[in-house]
Write a protein that holds these residues in place. Sequence first.
Motif, PDB file in Angstrom:
ATOM      1  N   VAL A 149      -5.529  -1.381   8.101  1.00 21.59           N
ATOM      2  CA  VAL A 149      -4.928  -2.102   7.030  1.00 21.59           C
ATOM      3  C   VAL A 149      -4.220  -2.881   7.221  1.00 21.59           C
ATOM      4  CG1 VAL A 149      -3.806  -1.465   4.658  1.00 21.59           C
ATOM      5  CG2 VAL A 149      -5.152   0.151   5.717  1.00 21.59           C
ATOM      6  N   ALA A 150      -4.341  -4.153   6.812  1.00 19.72           N
ATOM      7  CA  ALA A 150      -3.545  -5.486   7.324  1.00 19.72           C
ATOM      8  C   ALA A 150      -3.512  -6.407   5.832  1.00 19.72           C
ATOM      9  CB  ALA A 150      -3.946  -6.368   8.319  1.00 19.72           C
ATOM     10  N   LYS A 151      -2.105  -7.073   6.085  1.00 21.79           N
ATOM     11  CA  LYS A 151      -1.914  -8.215   4.941  1.00 21.79           C
ATOM     12  C   LYS A 151      -3.186  -9.247   5.093  1.00 21.79           C
ATOM     13  CE  LYS A 151       3.214  -7.553   5.432  1.00 21.79           C
ATOM     14  NZ  LYS A 151       4.173  -8.509   5.889  1.00 21.79           N
ATOM     15  N   PRO A 152      -3.316  -9.977   4.090  1.00 28.25           N
ATOM     16  CA  PRO A 152      -4.224 -11.246   4.277  1.00 28.25           C
ATOM     17  C   PRO A 152      -4.071 -12.091   5.184  1.00 28.25           C
ATOM     18  CG  PRO A 152      -3.440 -11.047   1.817  1.00 28.25           C
ATOM     19  CD  PRO A 152      -2.518  -9.989   2.614  1.00 28.25           C
ATOM     20  N   ASP A 153      -2.923 -12.149   5.905  1.00 25.41           N
ATOM     21  CA  ASP A 153      -2.815 -13.015   7.125  1.00 25.41           C
ATOM     22  C   ASP A 153      -2.756 -12.376   8.342  1.00 25.41           C
ATOM     23  OD1 ASP A 153      -0.435 -11.521   7.280  1.00 25.41           O
ATOM     24  OD2 ASP A 153       0.971 -13.101   7.195  1.00 25.41           O
ATOM     25  N   GLY A 154      -3.491 -10.862   8.430  1.00 27.06           N
ATOM     26  CA  GLY A 154      -3.506 -10.141   9.308  1.00 27.06           C
ATOM     27  C   GLY A 154      -2.566  -9.427  10.010  1.00 27.06           C
ATOM     28  N   THR A 155      -1.260  -9.682   9.600  1.00 27.16           N
ATOM     29  CA  THR A 155      -0.257  -8.829   9.863  1.00 27.16           C
ATOM     30  C   THR A 155      -0.045  -7.388   9.306  1.00 27.16           C
ATOM     31  OG1 THR A 155       1.349  -9.858   8.409  1.00 27.16           O
ATOM     32  CG2 THR A 155       1.206 -10.998  10.579  1.00 27.16           C
ATOM     33  N   PRO A 156       0.567  -6.379  10.169  1.00 22.96           N
ATOM     34  CA  PRO A 156       0.953  -5.269   9.483  1.00 22.96           C
ATOM     35  C   PRO A 156       1.592  -5.123   8.343  1.00 22.96           C
ATOM     36  CG  PRO A 156       2.002  -5.207  11.511  1.00 22.96           C
ATOM     37  CD  PRO A 156       1.059  -6.548  11.251  1.00 22.96           C
ATOM     38  N   TYR A 157       1.398  -4.139   7.341  1.00 22.17           N
ATOM     39  CA  TYR A 157       2.465  -3.808   6.150  1.00 22.17           C
ATOM     40  C   TYR A 157       3.735  -3.214   6.757  1.00 22.17           C
ATOM     41  CZ  TYR A 157      -1.010  -5.261   2.842  1.00 22.17           C
ATOM     42  OH  TYR A 157      -2.013  -5.898   2.063  1.00 22.17           O
ATOM     43  N   ARG A 158       4.966  -3.789   6.103  1.00 24.42           N
ATOM     44  CA  ARG A 158       6.186  -2.998   6.439  1.00 24.42           C
ATOM     45  C   ARG A 158       6.775  -2.195   5.277  1.00 24.42           C
ATOM     46  NH1 ARG A 158       9.842  -5.253  10.356  1.00 24.42           N
ATOM     47  NH2 ARG A 158      11.322  -4.945   8.678  1.00 24.42           N
ATOM     48  N   VAL A 159       5.786  -2.409   3.962  1.00 25.61           N
ATOM     49  CA  VAL A 159       6.245  -1.611   2.670  1.00 25.61           C
ATOM     50  C   VAL A 159       5.077  -0.891   2.367  1.00 25.61           C
ATOM     51  CG1 VAL A 159       6.852  -2.247   0.451  1.00 25.61           C
ATOM     52  CG2 VAL A 159       7.716  -3.597   2.186  1.00 25.61           C
ATOM     53  N   TYR A 160       5.447   0.327   1.917  1.00 28.92           N
ATOM     54  CA  TYR A 160       4.568   1.438   1.588  1.00 28.92           C
ATOM     55  C   TYR A 160       3.428   0.987   0.431  1.00 28.92           C
ATOM     56  CZ  TYR A 160       2.125   5.516  -0.260  1.00 28.92           C
ATOM     57  OH  TYR A 160       1.428   6.463  -0.959  1.00 28.92           O
ATOM     58  N   THR A 161       3.931   0.507  -0.729  1.00 28.54           N
ATOM     59  CA  THR A 161       3.398   0.403  -1.807  1.00 28.54           C
ATOM     60  C   THR A 161       2.069  -0.524  -1.659  1.00 28.54           C
ATOM     61  OG1 THR A 161       5.197   0.928  -3.457  1.00 28.54           O
ATOM     62  CG2 THR A 161       3.158  -0.372  -4.281  1.00 28.54           C
ATOM     63  N   PRO A 162       2.242  -1.787  -1.118  1.00 27.09           N
ATOM     64  CA  PRO A 162       1.174  -2.541  -0.911  1.00 27.09           C
ATOM     65  C   PRO A 162       0.123  -2.087   0.320  1.00 27.09           C
ATOM     66  CG  PRO A 162       3.184  -3.575   0.102  1.00 27.09           C
ATOM     67  CD  PRO A 162       3.504  -2.533  -0.739  1.00 27.09           C
ATOM     68  N   PHE A 163       0.725  -1.348   1.259  1.00 26.65           N
ATOM     69  CA  PHE A 163       0.004  -0.655   2.266  1.00 26.65           C
ATOM     70  C   PHE A 163      -0.996   0.315   1.371  1.00 26.65           C
ATOM     71  CE2 PHE A 163      -1.150   3.268   4.582  1.00 26.65           C
ATOM     72  CZ  PHE A 163      -1.535   2.580   5.749  1.00 26.65           C
ATOM     73  N   TYR A 164      -0.251   1.052   0.430  1.00 33.26           N
ATOM     74  CA  TYR A 164      -1.367   2.106  -0.153  1.00 33.26           C
ATOM     75  C   TYR A 164      -2.554   1.363  -0.856  1.00 33.26           C
ATOM     76  CZ  TYR A 164      -2.800   5.446  -3.601  1.00 33.26           C
ATOM     77  OH  TYR A 164      -3.536   6.233  -4.522  1.00 33.26           O
ATOM     78  N   ALA A 274      -1.327   9.198   1.852  1.00 35.52           N
ATOM     79  CA  ALA A 274      -1.218   7.837   2.616  1.00 35.52           C
ATOM     80  C   ALA A 274      -0.016   7.663   3.149  1.00 35.52           C
ATOM     81  CB  ALA A 274      -1.530   6.916   1.309  1.00 35.52           C
ATOM     82  N   TRP A 275       1.058   8.158   2.677  1.00 42.16           N
ATOM     83  CA  TRP A 275       2.221   8.200   3.452  1.00 42.16           C
ATOM     84  C   TRP A 275       2.267   8.558   4.962  1.00 42.16           C
ATOM     85  CZ3 TRP A 275       6.781   5.906   3.110  1.00 42.16           C
ATOM     86  CH2 TRP A 275       7.351   5.638   1.941  1.00 42.16           C
ATOM     87  N   ARG A 276       1.643   9.647   5.062  1.00 38.35           N
ATOM     88  CA  ARG A 276       1.222  10.291   6.563  1.00 38.35           C
ATOM     89  C   ARG A 276       0.357   9.016   7.222  1.00 38.35           C
ATOM     90  NH1 ARG A 276      -3.051  12.983   8.988  1.00 38.35           N
ATOM     91  NH2 ARG A 276      -2.491  14.397  10.834  1.00 38.35           N
ATOM     92  N   GLU A 277      -0.506   8.409   6.645  1.00 37.09           N
ATOM     93  CA  GLU A 277      -1.404   7.339   7.399  1.00 37.09           C
ATOM     94  C   GLU A 277      -0.508   6.089   7.289  1.00 37.09           C
ATOM     95  OE1 GLU A 277      -5.320   7.331   6.538  1.00 37.09           O
ATOM     96  OE2 GLU A 277      -5.346   9.665   6.692  1.00 37.09           O
ATOM     97  N   PHE A 278       0.293   5.873   6.595  1.00 36.62           N
ATOM     98  CA  PHE A 278       1.220   4.439   6.538  1.00 36.62           C
ATOM     99  C   PHE A 278       2.337   4.834   7.826  1.00 36.62           C
ATOM    100  CE2 PHE A 278       5.701   2.729   5.153  1.00 36.62           C
ATOM    101  CZ  PHE A 278       5.070   1.378   5.490  1.00 36.62           C
TER     102      PHE A 278
END
Length: 468
Positions: A149-164, A274-278
Amino acid sequence: MSSVFWFTRDLRLQDNSALNLAVRSAAGADGEAHRVTPVYVVDSAEYASLEGIRQHSLTESLLALNASLGGRLNVLHATSADSSAPGSDSFGHQIAKAATAAGSNRVFATRLFDPAGKKLQLSVGKFLAAQGIHLILEGSPYAVAPGSVAKPDGTPYRVYTPFYKGWMAVGWDAPVALPEVKLDWRLMPGNEGIPAPTKASPFAVKAGEAFALRTWERFKKRALDQYDENRNRADLSGTSHLSHALAFGEIHPRTLLAQLGNSSAHEVFRKEIAWREFYADVLWHNPHTTTDYYEPRFAKMRYDEGALADERLTAWQQGKTGYPMVDAGMRQLLETGWMHNRVRMIVASFLVKDLHIEWQHGAEWFERNLSDFDPASNAHGWQWTAGCGTDASPYYRVFNPILQGLKFDPDGAYVRKYVPELSHLDGPDVHTPWEVIGGYANGYPARIVDHDVERHEALARLEEIKAS
């Protein structure tokens, strides 16, 4: 044809992608059984260091797995995780021994993603390759593998809600059943057997795939449809009690997700998975954060050390802080090897922000005593509450242990269950025994700190690192 399957954190037969691949790869001529040598390697030193509850948890899970294999689980004992150590009975040596006995040049395993697991599989893979044996990694302990799971720019998420949201968009496969073929689970010579616990457990542990599936069925009938309302109540049986099974891989999260609907309660339960996976994703991208700070500036925080800090740490570990909700949680941990998730946050906040002790001390205590220990969830659950991790809990959020108790154990049933010195108090009075005549009659300890004073002190220390 034959293959070797190396069980790690996937102690089950169903919904196991790597095991299915091992079984299919062991196909012989028409009508012949698929020959698979199932192996588990025990780290002898690590097992000896575990607390009793954790020894019993692993042993019972292995006993259940062995029973499901018809008593043909090969358990080998390693003295080193480093396969390059000369002459050692390392994981690599033991797995190579199993492959040689099986007459196979292929070992299958579920891919691990935590730092220690990655390092181990890399070491074993290199050792096996030098022997002409292939280590084939397949699948994941997660519905969505860390790093997917990555942001549109390919970097990882630092915030849970958009990660979810990204996690939901990536999605997951349906559960997979063990192939319905004739199977010959192979028992090899030199099988050293499942280790017997050397330390006592506070209760008889139940574990294994069948028990996990029964626990899931009971939870669906008992509490799933009210999960959004009751999951934070420490006095109610509102949680799934599947964290142990997930930690040992006795059940795969796909199995759970496949049976969830779209109600509010089911959505909240899906978000907990999803929290566990985040947290697994965060650790994958930041492997140093098992023991180091996700936000480096918090390493500069002024923490307490010395004799008084050690004394307070011991009081916290033993559930003798004088704050009933904190003490109930810590005693639940010692008595059951588990603690309600809401209470985990309460006790963590108290250690870091009332006692001003670094979160690593608490994480290490949890690792020693939690039967559901998971490296990513433990490290980042602690960092979340300590305010030095991902976004959801900034440092200035300080849990009030009294108000938390009144809100999530309103009648005091949870506290009375684990703190018998307060069982004579009725209702919410149990949370403030210092305000009740005879509140300390049964020897409950006085508060070791004043929460209001220490909250201001914690915020003052935050201002110090901001100024610097």
